[in-house]
Design an enzyme around this catalytic site. Structure first.
Site, PDB file in Angstrom:
ATOM      1  CG  HIS A  29      -5.522  -1.349   7.403  1.00 43.37           C
ATOM      2  ND1 HIS A  29      -4.499  -0.435   7.402  1.00 43.37           N
ATOM      3  CD2 HIS A  29      -5.259  -2.227   6.395  1.00 43.37           C
ATOM      4  CE1 HIS A  29      -3.644  -0.742   6.435  1.00 43.37           C
ATOM      5  NE2 HIS A  29      -4.075  -1.818   5.815  1.00 43.37           N
TER       6      HIS A  29
ATOM      7  CE1 TYR B 123      -0.392  -1.870  -1.722  1.00 48.66           C
ATOM      8  CE2 TYR B 123      -1.953  -2.028  -3.532  1.00 48.66           C
ATOM      9  CZ  TYR B 123      -1.665  -2.164  -2.196  1.00 48.66           C
ATOM     10  OH  TYR B 123      -2.633  -2.589  -1.329  1.00 48.66           O
TER      11      TYR B 123
ATOM     12  CG  ASN C 222      -3.260   3.343   2.068  1.00 52.32           C
ATOM     13  OD1 ASN C 222      -4.187   2.666   1.609  1.00 52.32           O
ATOM     14  ND2 ASN C 222      -2.228   2.781   2.670  1.00 52.32           N
TER      15      ASN C 222
ATOM     16  CG  HIS D 263      -7.211   0.275   3.947  1.00 53.10           C
ATOM     17  ND1 HIS D 263      -5.987   0.710   3.496  1.00 53.10           N
ATOM     18  CD2 HIS D 263      -7.317   0.740   5.238  1.00 53.10           C
ATOM     19  CE1 HIS D 263      -5.378   1.408   4.435  1.00 53.10           C
ATOM     20  NE2 HIS D 263      -6.163   1.433   5.507  1.00 53.10           N
TER      21      HIS D 263
ATOM     22  CG  ASP E  27      -6.136  -2.825  -1.386  1.00 58.00           C
ATOM     23  OD1 ASP E  27      -5.352  -2.273  -0.602  1.00 58.00           O
ATOM     24  OD2 ASP E  27      -7.379  -2.615  -1.366  1.00 58.00           O
TER      25      ASP E  27
ATOM     26  CG  HIS F 200      -8.704   2.455   0.105  1.00 59.75           C
ATOM     27  ND1 HIS F 200      -8.517   1.404  -0.770  1.00 59.75           N
ATOM     28  CD2 HIS F 200      -7.602   2.481   0.913  1.00 59.75           C
ATOM     29  CE1 HIS F 200      -7.354   0.820  -0.521  1.00 59.75           C
ATOM     30  NE2 HIS F 200      -6.785   1.447   0.503  1.00 59.75           N
TER      31      HIS F 200
ATOM     32  CG  ASP G 163      -4.242   1.040  -1.794  1.00 58.31           C
ATOM     33  OD1 ASP G 163      -4.081   2.283  -1.828  1.00 58.31           O
ATOM     34  OD2 ASP G 163      -4.062   0.374  -0.767  1.00 58.31           O
TER      35      ASP G 163
ATOM     36  CG  HIS H 126      -3.664  -6.178   1.713  1.00 58.68           C
ATOM     37  ND1 HIS H 126      -2.320  -5.894   1.865  1.00 58.68           N
ATOM     38  CD2 HIS H 126      -4.231  -5.038   1.225  1.00 58.68           C
ATOM     39  CE1 HIS H 126      -2.080  -4.656   1.502  1.00 58.68           C
ATOM     40  NE2 HIS H 126      -3.225  -4.108   1.107  1.00 58.68           N
TER      41      HIS H 126
END
Length: 427
Positions: free
Chosen positions: A298, A175, A205, A327, A145, A288, A172, A329
């Site tokens: 999530h 972004y 995602n 995923h 991420d 992920h 990720d 954070h």
């Protein structure tokens, strides 16, 4: 890179709330946009990154605005580029955006632990990279991420000082979501690192153009970040495996079919059967969406719950040592676990989605902390996985404490292949 009616806003990342009491987090940092160098012209290579291909080869990828030859000149001396290889040029369109010219060239065979110099045309700017070792020890740097904020810059600065051999990114990347020029910005941001050490990535995602649609597409990700899926017998760039210095690494796709009978499931079964623990005693998996997570963020997503239900038994029976995810954070490390309970023959699950994303940190955890959760903290940072030998490795997590890298968590990990009690596991 051409686009119409496009604008970028500098967006402050979300407020960072209090988490672990021992550390008061500094304020958020802005989302950034990285433009081409002032002296760049339409033929100037940019967004250069490298990735492992097979046993002793490297893929070099870069983008130009105008068409230029996909040729790499390389050698072991900056004074003599004795080899040259020509590859492919491609581009893609998404809505009103047309990408630049994407060049992919695979060079090799290469010697291990060797510095190579490369450039794209005689007299052009030179680059260099170091190949990973052929045997232990080997060090991986890991962060998911990433995004492209001030905290991303801090994370990458710390990674660059870690003397790592291979960078692993569990999804990720940019972004960008639907904003294609942000892929170009991200490529420029990571080039100083990604052009010097191999970066091996899987999708998240925020790497999709339409994450809520069916099917989900990864047009930019697949075009820009080509991984060695064909070499591992996969039919998709969204899942693949590679081997380096005694470690077999499997990159799974959380956002493509994973049910029993799906292409990814059948490929995973086949790939696990090919693993020779005498040759590669360590087995590491990246996803992920994490399967284990005590953060409120999530929870209950099909990409976590459904994928775990489909594939956890396969990984357990194969004696996977470590599962790395993004995923969420924040950072969280679990004790060895299988089927939601502590199990000395299960993998160590680690969530490391704390690279610097624009949405800020996920600071709210369930209470009390589950007994299988060994350490958790909502801070940006990166991990280091140093495989010392065939049976021993060290994991450490390094928090971005202001602009300093501080080791906040570490654990020694013993290889499951060396544990007789974990032979012939049943599920």
């Amino acid at each position: 890179m051409k686009f119409h009616n496009f604008w970028l806003l500098l967006v402050a990342s979300a407020t960072i709330f209090a988490g672990a009491a021992a550390y008061n987090r500094p304020p958020p940092r802005k989302n950034l946009v990285f433009k081409p160098a002032d002296d760049a012209d339409p033929t100037t290579p940019q967004q250069v990154h490298i990735s492992l291909v097979g046993k002793n080869k490297m893929r070099i990828s870069w983008i130009t605005d105008d068409h230029t030859p996909a040729t790499v000149h390389y050698g072991t001396s900056s004074e003599k580029y004795e080899y040259s290889v020509t590859g492919t040029v491609s581009s893609y369109q998404h809505l009103n955006y047309t990408s630049g010219q994407i060049h992919d060239v695979t060079i090799g065979p290469l010697e291990p632990s060797t510095k190579y110099y490369y450039r794209f045309a005689p007299g052009s700017t030179g680059y260099s990279f170091k190949t990973p070792p052929a045997k232990f020890p080997i060090k991986f740097a890991i962060s998911g991420d990433l995004g492209q904020t001030g905290w991303t810059q801090s994370t990458l600065e710390h990674v660059s000082k870690s003397n790592y051999d291979v960078f692993l990114l569990p999804g990720d990347l940019s972004y960008a979501d639907t904003v294609q020029p942000l892929w170009d910005s991200f490529g420029r941001l990571v080039e100083p690192l990604a052009s010097r050490r191999p970066w091996m990535v899987t999708q998240g995602n925020h790497d999709s153009e339409n994450i809520t649609a069916n099917p989900v597409t990864f047009i930019a990700y697949n075009a820009r970040w080509r991984m060695p899926f064909e070499e591992s017998g996969s039919g998709s760039n969204l899942y693949y495996s590679f081997e380096v210095a005694g470690v077999h690494v499997i990159m799974l796709g959380s956002y493509t079919d994973f049910q029993p009978g799906s292409n990814q499931y059948r490929w995973l079964v086949s790939d696990l059967k090919k693993v020779d623990r005498n040759k590669t005693p360590w087995l590491v998996v990246l996803i992920h969406a994490p399967w284990y997570n005590s953060n409120y963020d999530h929870q209950g997503e099909i990409q976590s719950v459904g994928m775990m239900e489909s594939m956890e038994g396969l990984l357990y029976k194969a004696r996977v040592d470590v599962v790395l995810a993004g995923h969420v954070h924040a950072y969280e490390r679990f004790n060895r676990v299988y089927n939601h309970v502590a199990n000395n023959c299960g993998p160590v699950h680690i969530t490391i989605g704390d690279g610097g994303n624009l949405h800020g940190l996920a600071s709210n955890y369930t209470e009390p902390q589950p007994t299988i959760s060994a350490f958790r903290e909502a801070s940006f940072g990166h991990g280091q996985f140093e495989v010392v030998n065939a049976s021993y490795a060290k994991w450490s997590w390094h928090r971005n404490q202001d602009d300093e890298s501080v080791q906040a968590d570490s654990v020694s990990i013993t290889n499951l292949a060396s544990n007789p009690a974990c032979n012939n596991l049943e599920i």
